[in-house]
Design a protein around this motif. Structure first.
Motif, PDB file in Angstrom:
ATOM      1  N   PRO A   1       0.808  -1.238   0.000  1.00 44.17           N
ATOM      2  CA  PRO A   1       0.000   0.000   0.000  1.00 44.17           C
ATOM      3  C   PRO A   1       0.832   1.274   0.000  1.00 44.17           C
ATOM      4  O   PRO A   1       0.485   2.250  -0.674  1.00 44.17           O
ATOM      5  N   GLU A   2       1.929   1.291   0.751  1.00 51.17           N
ATOM      6  CA  GLU A   2       2.742   2.501   0.829  1.00 51.17           C
ATOM      7  C   GLU A   2       3.467   2.769  -0.483  1.00 51.17           C
ATOM      8  O   GLU A   2       3.549   3.914  -0.951  1.00 51.17           O
ATOM      9  N   VAL A   3       3.982   1.715  -1.116  1.00 51.41           N
ATOM     10  CA  VAL A   3       4.648   1.881  -2.410  1.00 51.41           C
ATOM     11  C   VAL A   3       3.640   2.365  -3.447  1.00 51.41           C
ATOM     12  O   VAL A   3       3.927   3.289  -4.226  1.00 51.41           O
ATOM     13  N   ARG A   4       2.462   1.778  -3.459  1.00 49.72           N
ATOM     14  CA  ARG A   4       1.427   2.207  -4.408  1.00 49.72           C
ATOM     15  C   ARG A   4       1.029   3.660  -4.158  1.00 49.72           C
ATOM     16  O   ARG A   4       0.786   4.419  -5.099  1.00 49.72           O
ATOM     17  N   ARG A   5       0.964   4.031  -2.899  1.00 49.08           N
ATOM     18  CA  ARG A   5       0.594   5.408  -2.565  1.00 49.08           C
ATOM     19  C   ARG A   5       1.622   6.396  -3.098  1.00 49.08           C
ATOM     20  O   ARG A   5       1.254   7.438  -3.683  1.00 49.08           O
ATOM     21  N   GLU A   6       2.913   6.083  -2.934  1.00 50.70           N
ATOM     22  CA  GLU A   6       3.962   6.987  -3.398  1.00 50.70           C
ATOM     23  C   GLU A   6       3.977   7.089  -4.919  1.00 50.70           C
ATOM     24  O   GLU A   6       4.107   8.187  -5.478  1.00 50.70           O
ATOM     25  N   VAL A   7       3.868   5.956  -5.593  1.00 57.02           N
ATOM     26  CA  VAL A   7       3.834   5.975  -7.055  1.00 57.02           C
ATOM     27  C   VAL A   7       2.577   6.686  -7.531  1.00 57.02           C
ATOM     28  O   VAL A   7       2.601   7.478  -8.477  1.00 57.02           O
ATOM     29  N   GLY A   8       1.464   6.432  -6.869  1.00 57.91           N
ATOM     30  CA  GLY A   8       0.207   7.078  -7.237  1.00 57.91           C
ATOM     31  C   GLY A   8       0.258   8.590  -7.092  1.00 57.91           C
ATOM     32  O   GLY A   8      -0.311   9.319  -7.903  1.00 57.91           O
ATOM     33  N   ALA A   9       0.949   9.070  -6.062  1.00 56.04           N
ATOM     34  CA  ALA A   9       1.064  10.517  -5.854  1.00 56.04           C
ATOM     35  C   ALA A   9       1.859  11.168  -6.986  1.00 56.04           C
ATOM     36  O   ALA A   9       1.504  12.249  -7.473  1.00 56.04           O
ATOM     37  N   LEU A  10       2.932  10.515  -7.421  1.00 56.02           N
ATOM     38  CA  LEU A  10       3.721  11.049  -8.530  1.00 56.02           C
ATOM     39  C   LEU A  10       2.922  10.995  -9.829  1.00 56.02           C
ATOM     40  O   LEU A  10       2.990  11.918 -10.651  1.00 56.02           O
ATOM     41  N   TYR A  11       2.175   9.935 -10.013  1.00 53.66           N
ATOM     42  CA  TYR A  11       1.338   9.823 -11.204  1.00 53.66           C
ATOM     43  C   TYR A  11       0.288  10.938 -11.222  1.00 53.66           C
ATOM     44  O   TYR A  11       0.065  11.580 -12.254  1.00 53.66           O
ATOM     45  N   ARG A  12      -0.354  11.158 -10.095  1.00 52.49           N
ATOM     46  CA  ARG A  12      -1.381  12.203 -10.017  1.00 52.49           C
ATOM     47  C   ARG A  12      -0.792  13.571 -10.330  1.00 52.49           C
ATOM     48  O   ARG A  12      -1.393  14.373 -11.063  1.00 52.49           O
ATOM     49  N   LYS A  13       0.380  13.849  -9.802  1.00 48.44           N
ATOM     50  CA  LYS A  13       1.046  15.135 -10.057  1.00 48.44           C
ATOM     51  C   LYS A  13       1.315  15.314 -11.542  1.00 48.44           C
ATOM     52  O   LYS A  13       1.068  16.389 -12.116  1.00 48.44           O
ATOM     53  N   SER A  14       1.818  14.276 -12.197  1.00 50.74           N
ATOM     54  CA  SER A  14       2.102  14.348 -13.624  1.00 50.74           C
ATOM     55  C   SER A  14       0.824  14.462 -14.438  1.00 50.74           C
ATOM     56  O   SER A  14       0.757  15.224 -15.405  1.00 50.74           O
TER      57      SER A  14
ATOM     58  N   ALA B   1      11.753   5.728  -9.850  1.00 49.00           N
ATOM     59  CA  ALA B   1      12.851   4.770  -9.738  1.00 49.00           C
ATOM     60  C   ALA B   1      13.414   4.734  -8.323  1.00 49.00           C
ATOM     61  O   ALA B   1      13.775   3.668  -7.806  1.00 49.00           O
ATOM     62  N   GLU B   2      13.483   5.894  -7.678  1.00 49.11           N
ATOM     63  CA  GLU B   2      13.976   5.943  -6.306  1.00 49.11           C
ATOM     64  C   GLU B   2      13.023   5.226  -5.361  1.00 49.11           C
ATOM     65  O   GLU B   2      13.456   4.503  -4.452  1.00 49.11           O
ATOM     66  N   VAL B   3      11.727   5.428  -5.577  1.00 43.43           N
ATOM     67  CA  VAL B   3      10.735   4.740  -4.747  1.00 43.43           C
ATOM     68  C   VAL B   3      10.876   3.232  -4.884  1.00 43.43           C
ATOM     69  O   VAL B   3      10.773   2.483  -3.894  1.00 43.43           O
ATOM     70  N   LEU B   4      11.136   2.774  -6.100  1.00 44.50           N
ATOM     71  CA  LEU B   4      11.185   1.341  -6.386  1.00 44.50           C
ATOM     72  C   LEU B   4      12.576   0.741  -6.235  1.00 44.50           C
ATOM     73  O   LEU B   4      12.743  -0.479  -6.364  1.00 44.50           O
ATOM     74  N   GLY B   5      13.568   1.576  -5.994  1.00 37.95           N
ATOM     75  CA  GLY B   5      14.927   1.078  -5.828  1.00 37.95           C
ATOM     76  C   GLY B   5      15.514   0.505  -7.104  1.00 37.95           C
ATOM     77  O   GLY B   5      16.295  -0.460  -7.065  1.00 37.95           O
ATOM     78  N   LEU B   6      15.199   1.093  -8.244  1.00 36.66           N
ATOM     79  CA  LEU B   6      15.681   0.567  -9.521  1.00 36.66           C
ATOM     80  C   LEU B   6      17.156   0.902  -9.737  1.00 36.66           C
ATOM     81  O   LEU B   6      17.593   2.016  -9.456  1.00 36.66           O
ATOM     82  N   PRO B   7      17.929  -0.036 -10.277  1.00 39.96           N
ATOM     83  CA  PRO B   7      19.308   0.291 -10.679  1.00 39.96           C
ATOM     84  C   PRO B   7      19.289   1.371 -11.753  1.00 39.96           C
ATOM     85  O   PRO B   7      18.302   1.531 -12.475  1.00 39.96           O
TER      86      PRO B   7
END
Length: 214
Positions: free
Chosen positions: A58-71, A172-178
């Protein structure tokens, strides 16, 4: 869900936004099953550099969702927003207005969708290669579409979106992507409400078909 013919599957897999069921859980095994189907798609040189992030926390989805909403808010205010296209065509502008409304609806709820799938490519270096971008993204987009078709055949709704890529680094930072892993899309996935999908009205083939040249 009744079995669909190939034609029915290909012509009724729609972008589902307002009809995503935000309350009903999605069995992780069902998503994995769809991804197993996706892995049968072609990729350039059979490199299979794809990776798939399945977001259910839920927390990861919330963070990604917030960035999506902003965009998405910036997109909806731009001249390229769906609702501003074909304004001089009364019939088509009505369709575009509905699309615009559904995009705005999903933007406010992306973080509440039970499953978010992020298809990615792992590249040899941090920078995108020059030149043949079609070849690059053609190695992940067919697989992502196969995932969406597989989801439809299993009673799940999806939508293709890339609006979050305005903030690709932040996601990417939220998800820890290389640093050499690039995102291709964001695919919300959920059971859907209602039980009917039908082919969409499209521009007639006669208006977009060119044989042996433009």
């Amino acid at each position: 869900m009744p079995e669909l013919t190939a034609h029915e599957l290909l012509t009724t897999t729609r972008s589902v936004r307002k009809r995503l069921d935000l309350e009903r859980p999605v069995d992780p095994a069902l998503v994995r099953d769809c991804l197993e189907t996706a892995l049968q798609a072609p990729s350039g040189s059979n490199a299979q550099r794809w990776h798939w992030l399945v977001l259910t926390d839920p927390e990861v989805r919330r963070e990604v969702g917030a960035l999506y909403r902003k965009s998405c808010r910036a997109y909806l205010e731009s001249p390229h927003a769906a609702g501003r296209l074909y304004a001089d065509d009364p019939q088509r502008s009505k369709v575009q207005a509905r699309v615009n409304d559904s995009v705005a609806y999903l933007a406010d709820r992306m973080g509440d969708v039970p499953v978010l799938v992020v298809p990615c490519l792992q590249l040899p270096s941090e920078e995108l290669p020059e030149g043949n971008q079609a070849g690059l993204w053609g190695s992940i987009l067919p697989a992502a579409w196969s995932y969406m078709l597989a989801a439809r055949s299993r009673g799940l709704g999806t939508a293709w979106t890339t609006l979050h890529l305005r903030y690709e680094k932040e996601v990417a930072e939220v998800l820890g992507l290389p640093s050499n892993v690039r995102q291709a899309a964001l695919i919300p996935t959920a059971h859907y409400t209602g039980d009917t999908f039908k082919p969409a009205r499209r521009t007639p083939l006669s208006e977009v078909l060119h044989e042996n040249g433009w």
